[in-house]
Enzyme design. Sequence first.
Site, short mmCIF file in Angstrom:
data_model
loop_
_atom_site.label_atom_id
_atom_site.label_comp_id
_atom_site.label_asym_id
_atom_site.label_seq_id
_atom_site.Cartn_x
_atom_site.Cartn_y
_atom_site.Cartn_z
N TRP A 340 -27.16 7.51 28.95
CA TRP A 340 -27.35 8.93 28.60
C TRP A 340 -27.52 9.12 27.10
CZ3 TRP A 340 -22.84 12.64 27.41
CH2 TRP A 340 -21.77 11.97 26.81
N ASP A 341 -27.19 8.09 26.34
CA ASP A 341 -27.34 8.11 24.89
C ASP A 341 -28.73 8.63 24.50
OD1 ASP A 341 -25.36 6.27 25.76
OD2 ASP A 341 -25.37 5.21 23.86
N GLU A 480 -14.29 7.83 28.66
CA GLU A 480 -14.18 6.70 29.60
C GLU A 480 -12.79 6.06 29.65
OE1 GLU A 480 -17.43 4.42 28.05
OE2 GLU A 480 -18.89 5.37 29.40
N LYS A 592 -11.24 9.01 24.73
CA LYS A 592 -12.06 8.08 23.96
C LYS A 592 -13.07 8.81 23.08
CE LYS A 592 -15.29 4.26 24.89
NZ LYS A 592 -15.96 3.53 25.97
N GLN A 593 -13.67 9.85 23.64
CA GLN A 593 -14.79 10.50 22.95
C GLN A 593 -14.90 11.95 23.43
OE1 GLN A 593 -16.98 7.54 25.47
NE2 GLN A 593 -18.72 8.83 24.92
O1 IFM Z 1 -23.01 5.70 26.79
C1 IFM Z 1 -22.02 5.20 25.98
C2 IFM Z 1 -20.70 5.74 26.48
O2 IFM Z 1 -20.65 7.12 26.38
C3 IFM Z 1 -19.56 5.14 25.68
N1 IFM Z 1 -19.59 3.70 25.76
C4 IFM Z 1 -20.85 3.15 25.25
C5 IFM Z 1 -22.04 3.70 26.01
C6 IFM Z 1 -23.33 3.14 25.42
O3 IFM Z 1 -23.48 3.54 24.10
#
Ligand code: IFM
Length: 760
Positions: A340-341, A480, A592-593
Site C-alpha cells: 500500500w506504500d 502491525e 507501531k505506526q
Molecule cells: O507497508 C509497510 C507496512 O505498513 C509497515 N511495514 C513495512 C511495509 C512495507 O514498507
Amino acid sequence: MQSLWHISLNKYDCKQNRKYETIFTLANGYRGFRGTQDFSKKGECGNFIAGIFDKNDAQVTEIVNCQNPLVLNIYFDSEAVDIDNSEVLEYERTLNMQEGVLYSKYTLKLPSGRIVNVQVERFVSRNNVHRWAEKYVITPVNFSSKMFVENIIDGTVTNSSLDPYYKTKHFEVVGLYDLKPGIALKTVTIDNKIEIVEASTLFHLNTHGNIFTNRKFGKFGEIAREIYEAFVKEGREYTLVKYGVTYTSRDTKDDILALAKEELSEYIREGYDFEKDKHVEYWKKLWDDIDIQIKGDDPAQRGLRFNLFQLSSSAYDGDERVSIAAKALHGEGYKGHVFWDTEIFMLPFFIYTNPKVARTLLMYRYNTLDGARKNAALNGYKGAQFPWESADDGTEVTPKWGFDYDGNPVRIWTGDEEFHINADIAFAVWEYYRATQDREFLDNYGTEIILDTAKFWSSRLEYNKEKNRYEINKVIGPDEFHEHVNNNVYTNYLAKWNMKKALEIVEILKKENPVLLSKLCIKLGLSDLDFDEWQRKLQLIYIPMAKDGKLIEQFEGYFDLADIPITEYDENGMPKWPDLKGHKLHDTQLIKQADVVMLMLLLGDEFDLESKKINYEYYEKRTMHKSSLSPSMYSIMGLVVGDTHNSYKYFMKTVYTDLEDNQGNAAFGLHAASTGGSWQSAVFGFGGFSVDKEEIPNFNPWIPEVWSELNYKINWRGSRIKVSVNKDTVKLSSDKRTEVKVYGKKYVIEENNVLEIPRM
Ligand code: IFM
C-alpha cells in the site's frame, strides 16, 4: 559550502558500503543500479529491472537481481586497483541530484606504493531508459606502467548473496558474446523464461590517439569480459567511457541481442556527452515539475530533494505492468514487492506533479486484477482481493514465515489479514480521478477496480446477528503490532468508503453511461440486487468509538489493553521503548505506526478539528514509529492540530530516513514510502494543500520560524498552481483561471496572475 543539490560522502568505510549503495542508487523507473563502490568487492551489487520477477527455489516470487554489467577492473602490470587493499588518500562520492549523475574521486596508494587518481561519473539515462554509462579518468600519479582494463558482465549474481542458506539464482546464463566492439551476456529467468541482455563496451576519449594496444575477449564460465592493454605515463590523464545497454524480452518481441548490439553501436556513435546532456536536460525539466524549495534551512532542503530525486527515479510512464516496490529499485528488501506504500504514500506525489506516471502506477493494479480475483476466490471471497504484497501478477506473495530480531522463526500474518490495501487502492483511484478528471481512465479501468473491491468487501463483511451490525474480524490494520484484531477502524471505515464510492459511481453511470455500466455488470457479475445489498450492508458497518464519541478506538478492545504510554525520547526526539512491565507488546496500547491518525488524514473532511486533536494527542503518545511510514503522517496531522514543534521533528525524521539510516535498515533498499511521505509532509503539511468536499484546492500553509520561504507547484485539473509562502504572505499563481480557498476563504487566481494573501 555543500551544494543543496548534492549528497556527498567524504570518508571511505567499507562497513558503510551497503547503506551507500542504496543512497547512491541510480534508477530511471525501468531499472535501478545500486551505487556499488568502484574497485571494491564489499557490499551487495544490485541490478534490478522493473517487472522481472522469479521464484525458482526462493520462499516467494521476488525481484531478480540480474547479471551485473557494472564491473570494471584496472591493473597496473599485475597489481589490481582495490580500494579495500589500498591507502585511501583522497575520497569523495557526490550524488548530483540536479543532474542525476554520481561523481566519484579517489586517490589510492596501492600496496606497491603506486599512487593512482581515478575520477568516475555514472548515470542511468532518463532520456533512453535502455542506456547507462560510466566515465573514468585515470591518472598514474607517480609511475608509468602497463595498464590493463577489464570490462566485465558478471552472470554469477544471485539474490540474497549474503545469506548462505537463502541465496537463490534466478536465471541461467545462456550466451556470452563478443560484439566487436563490446561484449554481451544473455540470461533467461528460471520460471517465466524472461530473457535479459546486458551489453557494454569500453572506449577511450583521448585526443592523442588510441591508447589501447591490445584487446581480447574471454568467456570465464558465467562471466563475459574484454580486456584492454595500454601503456600509461606518469602524470597523464586517460579517459575511458563504458557504454551500457539493456534489453529484455519484456520490452519487445524482437531479437534482444541484435537490438542491444544495434543500440550499443548507435550509442557509441552518438557519444557519451550526447546522452549525458539529454539525461541532464530531462532532469532539468523534471525538477521544474517536482522541486520544492525551502529557504533558510539547508538540511531540510537537501534532505527533501534527496527524497524527491529517488522517488521520481523509481517510476516512469513507459510500462503499465510495473509499480514501485517498498524498497523501489534500490535493494532486495521486501523482495521487490509492492505494498500500500505506493498508493497511499507515493502516489500523491505523482498525482500532483506528474499525473501520467500516477496513471501508469494505477494501471499496474488494473493489470493485476486477475491475480486479485484469484486471491479472493482462494480465500472464499468474491470480487478482487489485492495482495498485501504484490509482484508481477497480483497474486499474494507475502512470505508466510520470517525471523524476529533474535533470529527466531515467526509467522507473518500480514498476507492473510492486512485487508485494508483493497480500500487503499480504491481510494487512490479516486484521488487520481479527483485531481485529474481523467474520465477515460475512470471509465475504462478505475471503476472496475472500485466495483470489484467493493464486491470483495461485501463478501468479507461478517454479520453479527446479536448486535445487528457488520464486522470485519481477524485483521491487521496499519499498526502491525496488533494481529488478529476485530473491527480495526481504519479498515472498516475505508471498506465502507469503498462501497459507498462504488455506489456513487454506479449512480453516475446510470445517468451518464448506462451502456458502460451494463458491460461492467456483465463482466463483474453484478446487478442492482448487489448494489441494494451493498447499500444495506454499509449502513451497518461497525465503527468502534470511545464513549465520548470523539476518541476513536483503534480496534475493538484496544482500550482494554495495558496502557503504557511513551515517556522517554532519544536524542532525536524519537520514542524509546517504555518498560512493558512483563506485558507482551500486543497486549499493550503501544502502536507501531499511524493508524487512526492516518484515517483522519485520508478522510480529513469526515472528522472535525476537535476529534483530530483528541485522537492525535492520544495516539501520538503511544506510537513507536517503528515503521518509516509513520512520522510523516504525524508531521501532517501535527500541523493540522497545532503541534508545530513535533511536526518539524517528524518531518526531519522522515526526510532523513535513509540519509541518516534512522530505521537501521537502509542497506536493504530505499524507504520509498517515506520519500512520498516527505513530499506529503512538505506539501500537505507545511504547504497546507488539501482538497475539500466541494473539490476546491485549499491552502492553509504554515512554515517554521527558520524557513524564510517555501515554494512548490501542483497540478490540479489541468492547471499548474505555483505556491510561495514566506513569513508575511502566501502567493498563488496559475497558468489557468482556478478557484481556490486560502485559509478557508474563496478566491480566484486569474490566468497568469499572482494572488497575494497575508499569512496567518
Ligand atoms: O507497508 C509497510 C507496512 O505498513 C509497515 N511495514 C513495512 C511495509 C512495507 O514498507
